[in-house]
Design an enzyme around this catalytic site. Structure first.
Site, mmCIF file in Angstrom:
data_model
loop_
_atom_site.group_PDB
_atom_site.id
_atom_site.type_symbol
_atom_site.label_atom_id
_atom_site.label_comp_id
_atom_site.label_asym_id
_atom_site.label_seq_id
_atom_site.Cartn_x
_atom_site.Cartn_y
_atom_site.Cartn_z
ATOM 1 N N LYS A 149 -1.875 5.466 -69.331
ATOM 2 C CA LYS A 149 -3.140 5.751 -68.661
ATOM 3 C C LYS A 149 -3.072 5.478 -67.165
ATOM 4 O O LYS A 149 -3.667 6.203 -66.356
ATOM 5 C CB LYS A 149 -4.253 4.931 -69.303
ATOM 6 C CG LYS A 149 -4.555 5.313 -70.749
ATOM 7 C CD LYS A 149 -5.658 4.444 -71.321
ATOM 8 C CE LYS A 149 -5.982 4.836 -72.771
ATOM 9 N NZ LYS A 149 -4.838 4.630 -73.666
ATOM 10 N N LYS A 191 -8.436 -2.171 -70.099
ATOM 11 C CA LYS A 191 -7.914 -1.137 -70.994
ATOM 12 C C LYS A 191 -6.403 -1.236 -71.133
ATOM 13 O O LYS A 191 -5.693 -1.492 -70.165
ATOM 14 C CB LYS A 191 -8.261 0.264 -70.462
ATOM 15 C CG LYS A 191 -9.733 0.536 -70.333
ATOM 16 C CD LYS A 191 -10.009 1.852 -69.631
ATOM 17 C CE LYS A 191 -9.514 3.037 -70.418
ATOM 18 N NZ LYS A 191 -9.941 4.319 -69.776
ATOM 19 N N GLY A 197 -8.067 5.595 -78.864
ATOM 20 C CA GLY A 197 -8.972 5.297 -79.963
ATOM 21 C C GLY A 197 -9.774 4.022 -79.786
ATOM 22 O O GLY A 197 -10.270 3.454 -80.750
ATOM 23 N N GLY A 198 -9.891 3.549 -78.526
ATOM 24 C CA GLY A 198 -10.679 2.344 -78.299
ATOM 25 C C GLY A 198 -9.924 1.049 -78.529
ATOM 26 O O GLY A 198 -10.464 -0.030 -78.286
ATOM 27 N N HIS A 241 -19.512 10.832 -72.206
ATOM 28 C CA HIS A 241 -18.082 11.042 -72.435
ATOM 29 C C HIS A 241 -17.875 12.507 -72.815
ATOM 30 O O HIS A 241 -18.291 12.940 -73.884
ATOM 31 C CB HIS A 241 -17.599 10.115 -73.553
ATOM 32 C CG HIS A 241 -16.133 10.207 -73.826
ATOM 33 N ND1 HIS A 241 -15.303 9.107 -73.785
ATOM 34 C CD2 HIS A 241 -15.330 11.249 -74.152
ATOM 35 C CE1 HIS A 241 -14.068 9.491 -74.077
ATOM 36 N NE2 HIS A 241 -14.075 10.784 -74.300
ATOM 37 N N GLU A 308 -9.880 13.584 -70.926
ATOM 38 C CA GLU A 308 -11.173 12.931 -71.084
ATOM 39 C C GLU A 308 -11.779 12.588 -69.726
ATOM 40 O O GLU A 308 -11.095 12.106 -68.821
ATOM 41 C CB GLU A 308 -11.021 11.664 -71.926
ATOM 42 C CG GLU A 308 -10.440 11.932 -73.310
ATOM 43 C CD GLU A 308 -10.586 10.762 -74.256
ATOM 44 O OE1 GLU A 308 -11.047 9.697 -73.807
ATOM 45 O OE2 GLU A 308 -10.251 10.920 -75.444
ATOM 46 N N ARG A 325 -2.121 14.370 -77.801
ATOM 47 C CA ARG A 325 -2.081 14.602 -79.241
ATOM 48 C C ARG A 325 -3.311 15.405 -79.633
ATOM 49 O O ARG A 325 -4.194 15.656 -78.811
ATOM 50 C CB ARG A 325 -2.088 13.280 -80.007
ATOM 51 C CG ARG A 325 -3.254 12.364 -79.590
ATOM 52 C CD ARG A 325 -3.331 11.098 -80.410
ATOM 53 N NE ARG A 325 -4.217 10.111 -79.840
ATOM 54 C CZ ARG A 325 -5.537 10.096 -79.967
ATOM 55 N NH1 ARG A 325 -6.130 11.057 -80.644
ATOM 56 N NH2 ARG A 325 -6.275 9.150 -79.427
#
Length: 686
Positions: A149, A191, A197-198, A241, A308, A325
Site C-alpha cells: 500500500k 494500516k 480486507g480490513g 468508500h 479503491e 485480486r
C-alpha cells in the site's frame, strides 16, 4: 444493453445450478490451450464460485482443504480435492509448498488464488511461475508494486492521483510512528502495507490510542500476511468508500467496468456493496475510471484488480489502495455489466485479449450485495461458530437474485476463517427495485443454527440512511454509541410466543410433550425472558394458548420439511420451525428466534461468573497481560482471543487478584475454555 441483459436472464433460467439462478452470459471468443486443469488455492464461497465458471469453460478443477474443511462444499464440488494441512490457515491455505505439491499430485497446470490468503502474495505468484504453473492473476511484479500500500501510494502521488496525507516511511520504530501520527493529527488510520480486507487496520481518534493501535495492527498484519510493516493515513471522516473495477490483458489493453459503492461498513469491514454508486455522476465515474486505468497500466498490470478511493463530502476522491485480486463484491459489477469476471480472468491468463473495448462497456440497472456473516450484530458484531441446522438458499432464488455460498446444511462454521458464509446479490431495474428484492431474498433465506446478521442486513438496506445514500464508512460504528434501534436485538412478539408454545405442545417426537385435551402450563424462555403459557392442544392441530390475559387460537396446518403452516386468529402464515435438542428455532420473516423450555435442573455454572474468564469462542490467544498474583480492577483487560478476523478482549468483571492463568499467547482454545481465575475482593466464600 437492455436486450443483452434480458438474454442473460433467459440463459440463466436454462442453466443448472443450486444457488445461482441469475448466472452470467458466456461471451465466447477464441480459446487458447495454455492450461486444462485449475487448482483453486482458496476455500468457501469463492472456491465454489471459481469452480462453477471453470467448469462452464470446460476446465477440470482441483480443490484444496484443511482439517476443518474436509466436508466443505467446495471440496465436493471440484473434480479432485487435496488435503493440505491442519485447520489453522498458517498450516494449510498459507502454505505455498503444500499448494504446489497439490498441483503436482493432480497434474494441475494453473492456480487461481481466489481472494484472501495468498491472493496478493507476490512470492506465491512467483513460486507458481517458477514451478511452470499459470498464475491466474497479475504478474508478481505488479502484485509487489501495487500490493504494498505504501509503494502504491507513492506511485499515485507521482502520477498526480490525489491521495490522503500519510506516512509511508521505512522507519517502523514505534517512536517514529508515534511522532508521525502526532504530526498528521486525528482521526487517522494505522494500516498494514500488505494484504487487505480490513486486517491490520486500526482507527485512532486521540493520542492515547496510538500505542495500542500500532501494536494491534502490527500483530494482526504479521499473523494474517506475514508482514507487520505499517503505514499511517489521515482519515477522511464521514467519507464514502468507492472503488473502480479494472481489467488488463497481456496486450497492453486496460478497461474499467464502473464503480462499486462499499460505504456501508462496520469496523472497516464491508457489509453492503452496490453498483453503480448512488452519488457518482457520469463525469465523476469517467475521472475515477481514468485514474484507475492509469494506475493499472503504470504497474504493468494484467487480470482483475480494484482501485479503491475514499470520497469526501464534496465528492472529491482520494486514492486509498489497489487490491491486486478479484474482490468479494465483484458480483455486483457482473450483474450491471453482464460479464463474468472469473471467465475474463481465465481468458486473460490464457493469453487472450480483453473481449471488449472501453466504449463497449455500459451499466444497466442496479445491483446490491449483502454479506451474510456468522456474527451477532446486536452484541458488537461478535463472531459466532457452530452447526448450520438450516440453510436453503434455493427458497430465495427468483428473477434478479443470486446467492454465492460456501456452506451447506449439516456443516459447521469454525473459528478458523473469515466469518462471511454467503453473499446475497440482487439486480433490479433501479435502486429501489434492488433494495426491495434484496430485503425479500434475505427474508426467504434464513440461516438457522448460529447467530448471524441476516435480519440486520434486511433492516440496514431499508434504513433511511441507506435509502437516502447518506451512509458513511463509520456510521454503523457510530450507531453503536448512539443506541440506534437498528442495533437492538429484535424481540419476539406475542404471536411468536404463542406459536412456540403450540409447537412444543403438538410435537410428537422423542422428548416432546404428548398431546393432551387438558390445559396445562408450558414455561418458555427466550434470551433472558421467561414466560409461562397455558395451552390446550387437540390432535386435530388446534391449540388454545393463554398468555397473561390474552387468548389465542392456533391451528397448525402442517409441517413440511421444516416449513410450518399455521393459522392464528383467522390469518394463515408460514414459519421455519426446527427442533434442536431442548431448543426450538423459529424463523419468521427472516428473523430467527430460539425458544427453550427451562430445565428443571439448571446449570449452576450457566450464569456469568466473575471469578472465571472463559473463551467466548474457539480461537487463538494473542495476549495475556496479567499473571498470577496481579491485582486487577473492574474492566481491566485479562486475555485477548482472536477468531474469525476479530480480536476479543476479556475483561475483569469485578475487582480482585489473579488466582491462576491457564493460557499463554499462541495457545488455541475451545469455546468456553477456562482462561483466567480471579479471587474477588470481599468474596463471601473466602
Amino acid at each position: 444493453m437492455a436486450g443483452r441483459f434480458a438474454q442473460v436472464k433467459e440463459e440463466a433460467a436454462q442453466r443448472p445450478g443450486d444457488t445461482e439462478q441469475n448466472a452470467l452470459p458466456p461471451k465466447r471468443i477464441q480459446r487458447y490451450s495454455m492450461f486444462e486443469k485449475i487448482l483453486i488455492a482458496n476455500r468457501g464461497e469463492i472456491a465454489c464460485r471459481v469452480i462453477r465458471t471453470a467448469r462452464d469453460l470446460g476446465y477440470r478443477t482441483v480443490a484444496v482443504f484443511s482439517d476443518a474443511d474436509r466436508a466443505a462444499p467446495h471440496v465436493a464440488l471440484a473434480d479432485e480435492s487435496v488435503w493440505i494441512g491442519a485447520s489453522a490457515a498458517a498450516d494449510s491455505y498459507l502454505r505455498i509448498d503444500a499448494l504446489l505439491e497439490a498441483a503436482r499430485k493432480t497434474g494441475a497446470d494453473a492456480i487461481h488464488p481466489g481472494y484472501g490468503f495468498l491472493s496478493e502474495n507476490a512470492a506465491f505468484a512467483q513460486a507458481c511461475v517458477d514451478a511452470g504453473l499459470v498464475f491466474v492473476g497479475p504478474p508478481p511484479s505488479a502484485i509487489e508494486a501495487m500490493g504494498d500500500k505504501a509503494l502504491a501510494k507513492r506511485r499515485m502521488i507521482a502520477a498526480g492521483v490525489p491521495c490522503a496525507p500519510g506516512y509511508l516511511g521505512e522507519d517502523q520504530d514505534d517512536a517514529r510512528l508515534t511522532a508521525e501520527a502526532l504530526k498528521l493529527g486525528f482521526p487517522l488510520l494505522v494500516k498494514a502495507v500488505a494484504g487487505g480486507g480490513g486486517r491490520g487496520m486500526r482507527l485512532v481518534r486521540e493520542a492515547g490510542e496510538i500505542a495500542q493501535a500500532i501494536a494491534g495492527a502490527r500483530r494482526e498484519a504479521q499473523s494474517a500476511f506475514g508482514d507487520g510493516t505499517l503505514m499511517l493515513e489521515r482519515l477522511i471522516d464521514n467519507g464514502r468508500h468507492i472503488e473502480i473495477q479494472v481489467f488488463a490483458d497481456a496486450h497492453g489493453h486496460a478497461v474499467h467496468l464502473g464503480e462499486r459503492d462499499c460505504t456501508a461498513q462496520r469496523r472497516r469491514q464491508k457489509v453492503i456493496e452496490e453498483a453503480p454508486s448512488p452519488v457518482v455522476s457520469p463525469a465523476m465515474r469517467e475521472a475515477m475510471g481514468r485514474d484507475a486505468v492509469a494506475a493499472a497500466l503504470s504497474a504493468g498490470y494484467q487480470g482483475a484488480g480494484t482501485v479503491e478511493f475514499i470520497v469526501d463530502a464534496d465528492l472529491k476522491h482520494y486514492f486509498l489502495e489497489m487490491n491486486t485480486r478479484l474482490q468479494v463484491e465483484h458480483p455486483v459489477t457482473e450483474l450491471v455489466t453482464g460479464y463474468d469476471l472469473v471467465e475474463w480472468q481465465l481468458r486473460v491468463a490464457a493469453g487472450q485479449p480483453l473481449p471488449v473495448a472501453q466504449a463497449d462497456i455500459t451499466l444497466t440497472g442496479h445491483a446490491i450485495e449483502a454479506r451474510l456473516y456468522a456474527e451477532d450484530p446486536y452484541a458488537n458484531f461478535a463472531p459466532q461458530t457452530g452447526p448450520i441446522r438450516w440453510w436453503r438458499p434455493g427458497r430465495a432464488l427468483s428473477a434478479g437474485v443470486r446467492i454465492d455460498d460456501g456452506i451447506v446444511e449439516g456443516g459447521e462454521v469454525s473459528p478458523w476463517y473469515d466469518p462471511m458464509v454467503a453473499k446475497v446479490i440482487v439486480h433490479g431495474r433501479d435502486r429501489d427495485d434492488a433494495i426491495r428484492r434484496l430485503g425479500a431474498a434475505l427474508q426467504n433465506a434464513p440461516l438457522l443454527g448460529l447467530r448471524n446478521n441476516g435480519r440486520f442486513l434486511a433492516d440496514l438496506v431499508d434504513h433511511p440512511a441507506f435509502r437516502n445514500a447518506a451512509m458513511t464508512t463509520t456510521l454503523i460504528d457510530q450507531w453503536q454509541d448512539t443506541g440506534e434501534p437498528l442495533l437492538q436485538r429484535p424481540v419476539p412478539g406475542e404471536e411468536l410466543w404463542c406459536l412456540a408454545a403450540a409447537a412444543f405442545a403438538m410435537h410428537e417426537g422423542p422428548g416432546w410433550r404428548a398431546n393432551s385435551v387438558a390445559a396445562y402450563g408450558i414455561p418458555l424462555q427466550w434470551e433472558d425472558q421467561a414466560r409461562v403459557l397455558r395451552v390446550q392442544a387437540e390432535r386435530t392441530g388446534r391449540v388454545r394458548v393463554e398468555l397473561g390475559s390474552q387468548r389465542h387460537e392456533l391451528h397448525l396446518l402442517g409441517l413440511d420439511d421444516g416449513e410450518l403452516r399455521y393459522e392464528i386468529d383467522g390469518v394463515q402464515r408460514r414459519a421455519i420451525a426446527l427442533r434442536s435438542g431442548a431448543e426450538l428455532h423459529l424463523a419468521v420473516g427472516g428473523t430467527v428466534f430460539v425458544f427453550q423450555e427451562p430445565s428443571a435442573f439448571p446449570d449452576r455454572d450457566g450464569g456469568q461468573d466473575a471469578t472465571r474468564a472463559r473463551a467466548p469462542v474457539a480461537g487463538k490467544v494473542t495476549q495475556v497481560p496479567v499473571a498470577a498474583g496481579d491485582a486487577v480492577v473492574l474492566g481491566q483487560p485479562l486475555v485477548c482471543v482472536e477468531a474469525m478476523k476479530m480480536e476479543m478482549w476479556l475483561s475483569a468483571q469485578a475487582a480482585g487478584r489473579i488466582a491462576a492463568v491457564h493460557v499463554a499467547p499462541g495457545d488455541q482454545v475451545e469455546s468456553g475454555a477456562l482462561l483466567v481465575e480471579i479471587e474477588l475482593e470481599n468474596n463471601p466464600e473466602t
